[in-house]
Design a protein around this motif. Sequence first.
Motif, short mmCIF file in Angstrom:
data_model
loop_
_atom_site.label_atom_id
_atom_site.label_comp_id
_atom_site.label_asym_id
_atom_site.label_seq_id
_atom_site.Cartn_x
_atom_site.Cartn_y
_atom_site.Cartn_z
N ARG A 35 0.84 -1.19 0.00
CA ARG A 35 0.00 0.00 0.00
C ARG A 35 0.88 1.25 0.00
O ARG A 35 1.89 1.31 0.69
N VAL A 36 0.47 2.25 -0.78
CA VAL A 36 1.20 3.51 -0.89
C VAL A 36 0.23 4.65 -0.66
O VAL A 36 -0.80 4.74 -1.34
N GLU A 37 0.54 5.53 0.31
CA GLU A 37 -0.31 6.69 0.55
C GLU A 37 0.28 7.85 -0.26
O GLU A 37 1.35 8.37 0.06
N VAL A 38 -0.41 8.25 -1.31
CA VAL A 38 0.22 9.13 -2.30
C VAL A 38 0.29 10.59 -1.86
O VAL A 38 1.13 11.34 -2.37
N VAL A 39 -0.55 11.04 -0.93
CA VAL A 39 -0.45 12.43 -0.48
C VAL A 39 0.87 12.63 0.25
O VAL A 39 1.61 13.59 -0.03
N ALA A 40 1.20 11.72 1.16
CA ALA A 40 2.46 11.83 1.90
C ALA A 40 3.66 11.71 0.97
O ALA A 40 4.64 12.46 1.09
N ARG A 41 3.61 10.76 0.02
CA ARG A 41 4.73 10.61 -0.92
C ARG A 41 4.86 11.84 -1.81
O ARG A 41 5.97 12.30 -2.09
N SER A 42 3.73 12.37 -2.26
CA SER A 42 3.77 13.56 -3.11
C SER A 42 4.33 14.75 -2.35
O SER A 42 5.11 15.55 -2.90
N GLY A 70 -5.08 22.76 6.39
CA GLY A 70 -4.01 23.73 6.60
C GLY A 70 -4.22 24.93 5.70
O GLY A 70 -5.27 25.57 5.69
N LEU A 71 -3.22 25.23 4.86
CA LEU A 71 -3.30 26.40 3.99
C LEU A 71 -4.08 26.14 2.72
O LEU A 71 -4.59 27.07 2.10
N THR A 72 -4.14 24.91 2.28
CA THR A 72 -4.69 24.60 0.97
C THR A 72 -5.98 23.81 1.07
O THR A 72 -6.35 23.30 2.13
N LEU A 73 -6.64 23.69 -0.07
CA LEU A 73 -7.77 22.77 -0.21
C LEU A 73 -7.20 21.46 -0.74
O LEU A 73 -6.47 21.45 -1.73
N GLY A 74 -7.52 20.37 -0.09
CA GLY A 74 -6.96 19.08 -0.51
C GLY A 74 -7.82 17.92 -0.09
O GLY A 74 -8.93 18.11 0.43
N PRO A 75 -7.34 16.70 -0.29
CA PRO A 75 -8.11 15.52 0.12
C PRO A 75 -8.30 15.51 1.63
O PRO A 75 -7.35 15.74 2.39
N ALA A 76 -9.52 15.25 2.07
CA ALA A 76 -9.82 15.23 3.50
C ALA A 76 -9.22 14.02 4.19
O ALA A 76 -9.12 13.99 5.42
N LYS A 77 -8.83 13.03 3.42
CA LYS A 77 -8.19 11.83 3.97
C LYS A 77 -7.13 11.37 2.99
O LYS A 77 -7.00 11.91 1.90
N GLY A 78 -6.36 10.38 3.39
CA GLY A 78 -5.30 9.87 2.53
C GLY A 78 -5.84 9.24 1.25
O GLY A 78 -6.98 8.78 1.20
N ILE A 79 -5.02 9.24 0.22
CA ILE A 79 -5.35 8.55 -1.04
C ILE A 79 -4.43 7.33 -1.11
O ILE A 79 -3.22 7.47 -1.24
N TRP A 80 -5.02 6.16 -1.00
CA TRP A 80 -4.25 4.93 -0.94
C TRP A 80 -4.26 4.20 -2.27
O TRP A 80 -5.30 4.06 -2.91
N MET A 81 -3.08 3.74 -2.68
CA MET A 81 -2.94 2.96 -3.90
C MET A 81 -2.10 1.72 -3.56
O MET A 81 -1.42 1.68 -2.53
N ARG A 82 -2.16 0.71 -4.43
CA ARG A 82 -1.36 -0.50 -4.25
C ARG A 82 -0.45 -0.70 -5.45
O ARG A 82 -0.82 -0.41 -6.58
#
Length: 436
Positions: free
Chosen positions: A116-123, A410-422
Amino acid sequence: MAAARDYVGAHARWRQRYGPVYTVRDVTGTTVMIADPELTRTVFATADPDAFEAVAPATFDVLLGRRSLLLLSGRAHRRERKLLRAPFCPRALGAWSESMAQITREQFGAGAVGERVEVVARSRRVTLEVIVRVIFGADASQVEAFVEVVEAMMGAFNPAFFMGPAGRRRVLGYERYRLASAHLDILLMAQIQRARAEAGTGSGRGDLLSRLIAAGAGEDAELQDEAIRDELRTLLIGGHETTTVSLAWALHYLGRDPALRERLRAELRELGVRPGNPSNHELGPKAPLMQAVIAETLRIRPAAGQVFRTLAKPMVVGDWVLPAGVVVSPSITLIHHDPALYPDPERFDPERFLGERPKPGTYFPFGGGAHRCLGAEFSRLELAVALTTLLTEFELELERGSPIPWRRTGLTLGPAKGIWMRRRDRSDVDQLAAAE
């Protein structure tokens, strides 16, 4: 306040109740919101270069520093913008694309099939490292120090700090934020001194900071270190999070549409993009569909909800005469989601950007006019290079295809939760690329 809990929903309701022009009063002052393309064109196309006192409210100095371009007006703004423009020229941008690709590879990395990869944190890590290494010129040993202090600083940040010096000191967590902010300034000043020393020996490394110092080296044009520091703060804080959420959203929407993803891969292959091709980072950004995917991502999920322009003098906007000191704010979210401009606005459709260019006032993820974001092309290039690298060298499958709530984070508009990919097996993709 309603907008703090649900920014997008609150402004949509106010637009429906009060019309395309309405007033909001909050900790930053009085803001006149504009959700009309024609009036937005009026704001962006004003012929008077001194009509605006600043791009952001003055209390944003707590985040950006007092000498940030976004807080300057008149001659000082024009002078610093001219100096900053040179390092962001297309020739300079192209020289950084391979570094962007390498950082993307490092942060998304190789892993086991099924991981599993959480793409918000990686990005976020990709965009932070791009700024620290490519813009600041920091080496690998310095990256972690910057990442750690930025995470501490933004983790402690509270929008209530925009109340001003007296009010922000009473907000819980301000002292923790202030200490992290001071630590960031120390790191930035050390990089500036290093770049100045290297410039004196002719051994500059070509990063944006070195180019910025070189651009301001002429008589009566040299930027003071405090000004450079605050511009670096603005690029770091304003740049990394906005590109983070855009990259994460692009991966989300491509993950929801396998046919679009494969169509984009096919276009990249037609241009010569292949696994292991050292020119991928140059070829990918040239793909029309790639640019359309990025443009549609920035339309449907802009990282900034509105554009700020503080009036230095009265301005006529439609039927209103707005006084000096008021913040005029074209709404990105409302105009980008106007069904009269973009039918079925919640449908992700890059075809909208493959034909005619959007009309002025209907599309402005980076603002517009003489104060348009200087980092816009840098961000677009980073998105194109990162997406090209990920589509060419990785196979990531979205875990869930349902919509993810869109909220202020925070400062931006973004995903309210993580985006998970495999991670998935790439053998089929690689065989197709080899066959072509």
